[in-house]
Structures are given as C-alpha cells and as structure tokens.
Design a protein around this motif. Structure first.
Motif, mmCIF file in Angstrom:
data_model
loop_
_atom_site.group_PDB
_atom_site.id
_atom_site.type_symbol
_atom_site.label_atom_id
_atom_site.label_comp_id
_atom_site.label_asym_id
_atom_site.label_seq_id
_atom_site.Cartn_x
_atom_site.Cartn_y
_atom_site.Cartn_z
ATOM 1 N N MET A 1 78.818 11.548 40.007
ATOM 2 C CA MET A 1 79.973 11.844 39.150
ATOM 3 C C MET A 1 79.600 11.435 37.728
ATOM 4 O O MET A 1 78.965 10.407 37.519
ATOM 5 C CB MET A 1 81.192 11.036 39.585
ATOM 6 N N ARG A 2 79.992 12.247 36.765
ATOM 7 C CA ARG A 2 79.801 11.892 35.358
ATOM 8 C C ARG A 2 81.009 12.369 34.559
ATOM 9 O O ARG A 2 81.557 13.438 34.834
ATOM 10 C CB ARG A 2 78.556 12.556 34.764
ATOM 11 N N SER A 3 81.369 11.569 33.545
ATOM 12 C CA SER A 3 82.489 11.917 32.676
ATOM 13 C C SER A 3 82.095 11.643 31.242
ATOM 14 O O SER A 3 81.278 10.760 30.976
ATOM 15 C CB SER A 3 83.721 11.072 33.013
ATOM 16 N N GLU A 4 82.692 12.408 30.320
ATOM 17 C CA GLU A 4 82.458 12.149 28.902
ATOM 18 C C GLU A 4 83.700 12.525 28.108
ATOM 19 O O GLU A 4 84.628 13.144 28.633
ATOM 20 C CB GLU A 4 81.244 12.924 28.390
ATOM 21 N N SER A 5 83.697 12.173 26.837
ATOM 22 C CA SER A 5 84.789 12.563 25.948
ATOM 23 C C SER A 5 84.719 14.062 25.711
ATOM 24 O O SER A 5 83.643 14.653 25.712
ATOM 25 C CB SER A 5 84.654 11.823 24.618
ATOM 26 N N ALA B 1 76.600 17.121 28.110
ATOM 27 C CA ALA B 1 75.649 16.102 28.561
ATOM 28 C C ALA B 1 76.031 15.565 29.936
ATOM 29 O O ALA B 1 75.167 15.300 30.782
ATOM 30 C CB ALA B 1 75.594 14.971 27.537
ATOM 31 N N ALA B 2 77.334 15.417 30.185
ATOM 32 C CA ALA B 2 77.773 14.878 31.479
ATOM 33 C C ALA B 2 77.379 15.815 32.616
ATOM 34 O O ALA B 2 77.039 15.371 33.716
ATOM 35 C CB ALA B 2 79.288 14.650 31.470
ATOM 36 N N GLN C 1 84.590 18.119 31.026
ATOM 37 C CA GLN C 1 84.135 16.767 30.737
ATOM 38 C C GLN C 1 84.030 15.870 31.983
ATOM 39 O O GLN C 1 83.492 14.776 31.915
ATOM 40 C CB GLN C 1 85.086 16.118 29.721
ATOM 41 N N TYR C 2 84.602 16.311 33.109
ATOM 42 C CA TYR C 2 84.491 15.553 34.366
ATOM 43 C C TYR C 2 83.650 16.379 35.340
ATOM 44 O O TYR C 2 83.957 17.558 35.555
ATOM 45 C CB TYR C 2 85.869 15.311 34.991
#
Lengths: 205, 351, 387
Positions: free
Chosen positions: C239-243, C255-256, C375-376
């Motif tokens: 799992m990755r999250s970003e603004s 990028a996420a 973003q998620y």
C-alpha cells in the motif's frame, strides 16, 4: 430481477455461479397470518443532519481576502512552495505553512475538462462548459475554476488567463466571487513536461 | 510475537476546537509525537489513522488530513473508519508481519460541528432501529435502567464513578470536565435522560492524538522505559440490543482473556467507558479491584470523550504512565458501537 | 521471523447491478460471504476475524455499518475491522486481511468489500454542500479528465485508444456472469459515438455505479496445504499513499503508484513484469487509465502503454498480458468492493477458477486498486505456486 441477466451458455459451468448459496437458498415460509401480504421491498428513512462547518484558520483568511478580490496562498517554510487554496499545512513538510502570500489573479491553464452533462448543484452552468486547473502566477499548484468568455473547444493547456470577479457590490467571503477565468491574450505558457503539475519552485507574482 | 512498544504520545482535547480545521490542529500533534523520539515521517515503516466521515459531515474526510503527515515521498499507509485504537491494532499487526520496526498512528474527531447524539443514531440497524431515531444517550439509558432495576449497580455507585473521574481529571490538562463534585452533589443532579444524570454522560470533546510504535531494540533506543504491548485483542458483541445482556460486557471479558489481562497485577487501567454505566461494566468485566488498580487516572472518557480518538488516547495515557514509572503493568481499553458493542483490550508493561 | 505464508482458498461475489433491491445490506454481504465460504469449504465457525472494506458511509447513510453487520457476518464474539482508504479500499482491505494471517495473529479470516449505493443518493453523498468551496465538476470524471488530457498530450496517443479499452472490457464482461453491464451487441462504433461527458471521456468509457459485494477466505500455510481445492498464494502486498497536490507532482504516474508496484513486485521476486505476469486486474474506472497504469506499474515503458492497448496485448483473446478479463471496473463498480474484486479476480485466475474469462495456464496475477485524487494505491501479486 437484474438488468441484462443473460449468461453465455457455450461452456456450461459445473455449477450455476448465480445460484443462491446453499445456505441462503432454503425457502422462507411465512406464518399463515402473513399469507398474501405484500412484501416490503424498501423503506425510506430520511436523514437530516445539520453541521456547522469550520473552514479553519487558513481557509478563513482566504475567504475573507476573497471579499476584497485578493487571493491568498500559503508558503511551505521548508521548500518555498506556495499552496492555494491554502489548507494551513504543507504536504511536503508535514508542517504548518509558514507565511501568507498574496497571489496575482492571473495564471495559466494546467489542464482542463469540458463537461457536456449538467451538474445537479449548478443549474446555472449550461453545458458544454470548461473547468480547469489554473496555476496562478506565484503559486506551485493548480486551483480549480471555470474558463469563460471563450468557446470550450478553443481552450488550450498553457493558455494565459485572468480572474473575472463578481461586481463589487455582490462580493462575499466566498470562493464564488471569481466567476471564472478568461483568456488574457498573452502568449501561451510553454509546457515541457506534461506528466508533472504545478511548479516545483514558486515564481514571484 | 515481536515485542512492540508505545514510545511516543501526544494529544489535544477541548470542548470545541472551532477555529482550526482537523488537519490544522493535528499537524502540531503529529510533529511533536515524531519529534519527541527524534523521528520523522520517512523513518516510519507504516502509518495508520482512524476517523469518521459521519462525524466530519464530509465524504473522504481523511484525505484532507493525510497531508499533515507529510506524505511526499509516498508512505506505506492505511486508514480505518474506527477509533484510532483499531488503527494502532492494524499497525501492530503490520509490525508482526516483520520487515519494519516503527509505525505512526493518529486519530481525531470533532463532535462540535453536529449533534453527536443524533449522528450516532445512524450507527443503529438501518432498517429496524435507525428510523426510530434513538439518540445515543437514550440507548445507553435503556442499558442503565436494566442495570439499576436488575440490581447490577446502584445510583450511588454510578455517582461514585462520576465523582472519581472529576477528581482525577483535575490534574489532567486535556480533560474538559474537571470541576469537582461530591457524590451527594451528583446524586442531587436532575436526570437528563432518566435514569442518567449529567455526570453520567461523556464530556464530548473535539481533538485528536498521535502515537509512535516501535519494535524490539528500536523501542529501547527511542524510549528509556518503553510501554510494551504484551497482549492485544478485540472482540464484538451482537448489535441487536434485544439479544444482548446489556448488564455485562461479554466481549470485553473475552478480549481481556485473550490479551492475558489477568495474568498479573494491574497497576492502572484506562477504560473507554463513555458513561458511568459503561465504566462500571468494564471494571466488572476486567475483574479490576479499585483498591489495587488506579482506574482512569486521566479521568477517562467521562472527563473528555473525543470521538474516534478516545480509545487510542486511553492507550496513550496508560503508556505515558508506564514511561513515568507510575505503574509497571496497565490495561487500556477502547470501545465502539452502542452499549459497548466492540471492545479492545491492550495490556502494557514496563521492563 | 519471516511472515506466515498466506493463501486465498475461497472467493465469492454477488451479481453486480445498479440496484440490488432484492436484498438488504446484510443480505448482499451474506450472498458474497457464503459463496466464498462454500468455495473454501468453511463455515462461520472456522472464521477467526472479519475484515470489512467500504467507501464513504454516506453512500448508504449508515455510520460505520460494520457495527450493524456483526450478526449477519457471524462475527459475534469475533474481531471486526473496517478499512476505508477511498477508492482503493477494497485492495487495502485485502492487504489488511492478508496481514492478519501473515502476522500469525489469525489463521483463517473472511474479508469483504462492498457498496450498496442504491440505499442512498450517491450524488448527495459526494457533494455535501460546503460553504467554502465552489462546485464546478460533476463527479470523478471531471477530476480525472484533465489528467487524461495531460497523458494524451504527453504521449501523442491516438484519440480512440480509450474507446478500444472500453470496448474490450465490455466484451470481456460478457464472459463474467457477475458483471453489472452485459452489453451483448455493443460495437466499437457505438462506444466512439457515445456522448462525451467529460471531454475527452465518453459515456461508454466510464464506469457504472453498482451495488455489490466481494468476499475472500484467507488461511495460513497449513490451511493452504490442507485445502483440497485450488489455492492462490499471496506473493506480495503493498500500500502507498501520497498528497494529491504539490508542485512537480507526477499526476499521470504518481510516485505512490510506482513505489507500490516496485514494492509488490520485489516481494514477489518478479523482474520482467510483462513476461512474468499472466493476468492483471487493474483499477480502470475511466478507459484511459489502462494505458496509464500499464506504464506506471512497469508493464510498458513511459509513453508506450497505449501501444500495448492498440496491439491487442491486453486482450483476453490472444494478448500476452490480458487486463481485466472480468470486465473490470468499467463493467461493475460497487466502489467499496471494486478493489477487492480486482484482488479476488487475480486469485481466481491463478486458481484456474475464472470460468469463461480464465487466462489459460495463468500462474501469477496482479490485483490493483487506486483511490482519492490518484493518491492511494494497493496491490497484490498472487500465484498458483507457494512463494
């Protein structure tokens, strides 16, 4: 029961995948007293809840400035990036923004969308209309608005625009004070990297 | 099991935080929690948060708050629509999978923008119960009457719990109901929702909290006396009030058993009992002896109940007392749902 | 200590439809759950914990509905968790459920993603009035179309690539009995001629809004070994999250997204992604996201994703990397379940249980989901062999 409930029959599956699971397929027997009663398919439960929103410090400042036809952004102390509308926080630093910055009401179209369907809460918007991410001069990120006074088909990525404000007597503490963004007629901003949005380093307005 | 400890905790609770948005008041809490152990977001192996859209009155409300962590570059992250105690549980499980030795957990909620009693009514069975619009205090009053009329508790006992909470809260800067009241004064209060008096009700608050978890040697490096999670379990009861015994908390008993709460003496307990009645049931389910266990030294949820954070705050309050040496072994509890439907028990120990 | 090897032994889905008025919320979940239990050969009493995923509670008008669902999901006396990570939630929930077994906290868990949008008014749910924002966009299409426009500018992709994806997914959906949209006679020309909603996104290039639930049963290594039927082993989860807003953000390939893919493929030991993966179920709510994600997830070089689509490489019929054989999100979209359906369909492929939309001999498959402002991200790789 379902729309278009046809299943292709060339290769019959061992078991009908749509058959009710065994545990749920036992018939329900109703007591005699209910024989002939009309089954209830749905109940309508209206829910009304009232919330008093708090925009927070950054958005409050932003909305107050809007009443004076000024656009406020906020700067990240660590990177110098300027965010608008401001949320009081820099996602780059995980810290509160450090400085309030007044931005020009000019910028360029980062990308856009031509909406050709009406939207429920804006009966005043007649499709087709163009909504766009506008990167203000001095800001690092795009900011949502309508592009007006130009046919939607003529809107371009990189096109320079300026804010069209409501008449002074109608100004309120609302983002709605900007009716839209119209072309300035200046040469287009040169976009070299279509993947990336906004500006890494904020420029002076 | 991998040894995991709570090594940092920050909180803020006020009766209403009206000037700041959720992310605005959470950012300092997040920064301080990480800074207190010398870490930054990029040091965190995993991040998990808890919050509620219904409380915020906005769908996807947590998307606004993630920016407060500084998620650039991206972070390994998840969110539960539950009290932050469950976010901590998810992070604890993630550390148990191996490969990471830190995690960051936060949660927050504002009850002040709406009527939390009504908002919580939408948590009830949507077909049979919610249409009756039972507010959360009225639902608890049903349980309270069963307890009182069945002889499971007396009004005096409930007043004693309320008085103790107020007395303890006086020394808690984060509590919102801190004015002392005697048992007699409390018993003299008029009922709000018969048989509950104002002092029986939670002190609704706005706020949030942040926690850092670390495993093994990393925890020892970061914290002089880590609060080790020796056992953690959560269980639920049925939702339908009519099929439950509302005069006891079976799921708390089960979670406590599985977490090993009774294995040794418990020096202190932080219990997420929003009502005096719920605190009484929890003390009973956990088998606590109030002479040897300090119950809710922070004042508990009766002194400040921040929806979505109150359970995680109990874990943080218990951990900070272990760090300070106020006790060697603590039980922290979190709850969710009407009448203590879901319950988590977390056993914390110092070395 | 290495994580416990974890296997999917049961998958259950409901029929997806605009409105499942024949069942309550609980009834919808039980339909998926029982199908998963039947395939797994398990009963409620075998289940240690229930992990639920769902998008915003306003979609049904029930706050934290997992509380009300305890009895219906056999969860009295058991742990229930509720994950919510925007559109990626079904995938994230799969990852969280896997972690419950990988950590050895539980040995057998049931996980369910669901949405019953017909219970409430989704437009209401997504556009609760806020005095401090203006609303100029109609739904997610208005948000994502400017990003798609940037992708088209960046790559110079031909205008009808999106229509090719949409036509492929709708045709593949005909092979999936659970799919919401079964448009038997839909032609490519009809897709092209369908009305523009959010230019450049056409009506036929957008996902429907569906009711539905998808469930899986996950077990530990001993449970996977013992299981007499097909098994999908979990080779990696991430799992990755970003603004969603900062200057210089790569909106086309966040990028996420790239880091989530790098992480999950590294865990699975996959080097040549296109060659080593046999089937992909990726989250494509708007057709153009197929070429965009093909690049972002490393199946195609930057700017080359659309060529894979154009060449037919992502078709079930003859493609070397079939994408969304189930029909994908473009054919069924119960939001809270959509990510889990991707994870479950990937598992079905390596179990050889995908019926008419089976990729012959699939041994390794990817499930993918995204949400928020792109973003998620949540992904897993599953395989027919034990990792």
């Amino acid at each position: 029961m379902f729309e278009e409930d046809r299943v292709s029959a060339d290769r019959p599956a061992a078991r009908d995948p749509l058959a009710a699971p065994a545990a749920l397929s036992a018939p329900v027997t109703l007591p005699e007293a209910l024989a002939g009663a009309e089954p209830v398919e749905s109940v309508c439960t209206p829910i009304r809840m009232t919330y008093t929103y708090t925009p927070g410090r950054a958005l409050s400042r932003y909305l107050r400035a809007m009443a004076d036809k000024r656009i406020l952004g906020e700067r990240c102390g660590a990177t110098g990036q300027v965010f608008v509308p401001p949320r009081g926080v820099s996602p780059l630093a995980g810290a509160a923004t450090s400085e309030v910055v007044e931005l020009a009401d000019t910028g360029y179209v980062e990308s856009f969308n031509i909406t050709r369907v009406p939207i429920e809460r804006r009966p005043d918007l007649k499709p087709p209309y163009c909504s766009a991410w506008i990167v203000l001069d001095g800001a690092s990120v795009g900011f949502l608005g309508l592009v007006i006074n130009i046919a939607p088909e003529e809107v371009r990525i990189g096109m320079r625009v300026r804010a069209v404000w409501k008449p002074d007597e109608e100004l309120e503490t609302s983002a709605g004070n900007i009716l839209g963004w119209e072309p300035t007629g200046e040469p287009d901003e040169v976009i070299t990297d279509y993947e990336r949005i906004g500006r890494v380093e904020a420029s002076d307005p | 099991m991998i040894d995991v400890a709570v090594v940092a905790f920050t909180q803020r609770q006020e009766d209403a935080i009206s000037g700041e948005s959720e992310v605005e008041f959470m950012v300092p809490l997040m920064e301080q929690a990480k800074a207190s152990v010398g870490l930054t977001q990029s040091d965190m192996g995993f991040t998990c948060s808890g919050s509620s859209d219904f409380l915020a009155g906005q769908a996807f409300s947590f998307v606004m708050t993630i920016d407060g962590t500084g998620p650039v570059p991206p972070i390994s992250e998840s969110h539960v629509e539950q009290d932050g105690a469950w976010a901590l549980y998810e992070a604890w499980v993630k550390i148990q999978c191996g490969g990471i030795d830190t995690a960051f957990v936060y949660s927050y909620g504002k009850s002040s923008p709406g009527s939390v009693r009504d908002v919580l009514a939408t948590q009830m069975d949507p077909y049979y119960v919610c249409p009756l619009w039972p507010d959360s205090y009225a639902v608890e009053a049903l349980a309270a009457r069963l307890m009182l009329e069945g002889g499971h508790v007396s009004e005096r006992r409930l007043a004693e719990i309320a008085a103790r909470s107020r007395a303890s809260a006086a020394s808690n800067p984060h509590a919102v109901r801190t004015d002392p009241k005697s048992v007699a004064e409390i018993l003299a209060e008029d009922y709000v929702i018969d048989p509950l008096r104002p002092s029986d009700l939670p002190a609704e608050a706005d706020g949030g909290c942040a926690v850092v978890l670390a495993a093994g040697d990393r925890a020892r490096d970061l914290c002089e006396r880590p609060a080790w999670i020796r056992g953690m379990d959560h269980r639920g009861d049925a939702h339908t009030l009519g099929v439950r015994d509302l005069t006891s908390s079976a799921s708390t008993r089960l979670a406590a058993h599985r977490a090993g709460a009774a294995a040794d003496k418990i020096d202190l307990a932080e219990l997420h009992g929003p009502f005096t009645t719920s605190e009484h049931l929890l003390i009973d389910a956990l088998g606590l002896d109030e002479d040897s266990t300090a119950v809710n030294p922070s004042g508990g949820a009766l002194a400040a109940n921040t929806m979505m954070a109150s359970g995680l705050i109990r874990i943080g309050e218990a951990a900070s007392r272990i760090w300070r040496g106020d006790g060697d072994r603590a039980v922290a509890h979190a709850t969710s749902g009407p009448c203590l439907q879901q319950n988590m028990v977390c056993v914390l120990e110092g070395d | 200590m290495a994580a416990e090897r974890t296997a999917v032994i049961g998958v259950g889905q409901t029929k997806y439809a605009a409105a499942r008025r024949d069942v309550s919320m609980a009834g919808l979940l039980r339909e998926a759950a029982y199908r998963a239990l039947e395939m797994a050969g398990k009963t409620w009493s075998d289940i240690d914990a229930v992990i639920i995923g769902k998008a915003p509670d306003f979609f049904e008008g029930v706050m934290m509905p997992e509380v009300y669902l305890a009895e219906a999901l056999g969860a009295v006396g058991k742990p229930i968790m509720r994950v919510h990570t925007a559109g990626s939630v079904g995938g994230s929930t799969g990852c969280v459920a896997a972690s419950m077994v990988q950590s050895r906290v539980h040995r057998c868990v049931l996980t369910i993603g669901w949405e019953k949008q017909s219970e409430s008014n989704a437009m209401w749910a997504l556009s609760l009035p806020q005095p401090f924002a203006t609303s100029v966009n109609a739904g997610a299409g208005g948000y994502f179309s400017p990003i798609i426009r940037r992708y088209m500018m960046m790559t110079g992709a031909p205008e009808l690539i999106g229509c090719m994806v949409a036509h492929k997914d709708r045709r593949q959906a005909l092979l999936n009995p659970y799919a919401h949209l079964h448009q038997h006679d839909l032609t490519f020309e009809q897709v092209v001629d369908s009305p523009m909603l959010w230019d450049p996104i056409r009506y036929s290039e957008t996902c429907p809004s569906s009711d539905g639930a998808c469930a899986m049963v996950l077990v530990d290594e001993a449970g996977g070994d013992r299981h007499p039927g097909p098994v999908a082993w979990v080779h990696g989860t991430a799992m990755r999250s970003e603004s969603n807003s900062y200057g210089g953000r790569n909106m086309v390939s966040p990028a996420a997204s790239e880091q989530c893919a790098d992480d999950v493929f590294a865990q699975a030991g996959i080097v040549d992604r296109r060659a080593e993966i046999d089937a992909v179920e990726m989250y494509v709510p708007f057709s153009w996201y197929e070429p965009m994600w093909l690049e972002s997830l490393g199946f195609a070089a930057t700017g080359e994703g659309w060529r894979m689509v154009e060449s037919g490489a992502t078709e079930l019929d003859g493609g070397d990397l079939p994408v969304n054989c189930s029909g994908g999100v473009l054919s069924s979209n119960p939001i809270g379940a959509s990510g889990m359906i991707r994870f479950a369909e990937a598992a079905m492929q390596v179990m050889g249980a995908a019926g008419e939309h089976q990729v012959d001999g699939a041994r390794r498959a990817v499930g993918h989901a995204y949400g928020g402002g792109a973003q998620y991200f949540a992904m897993w790789v599953v395989g027919s062999d034990k990792p």
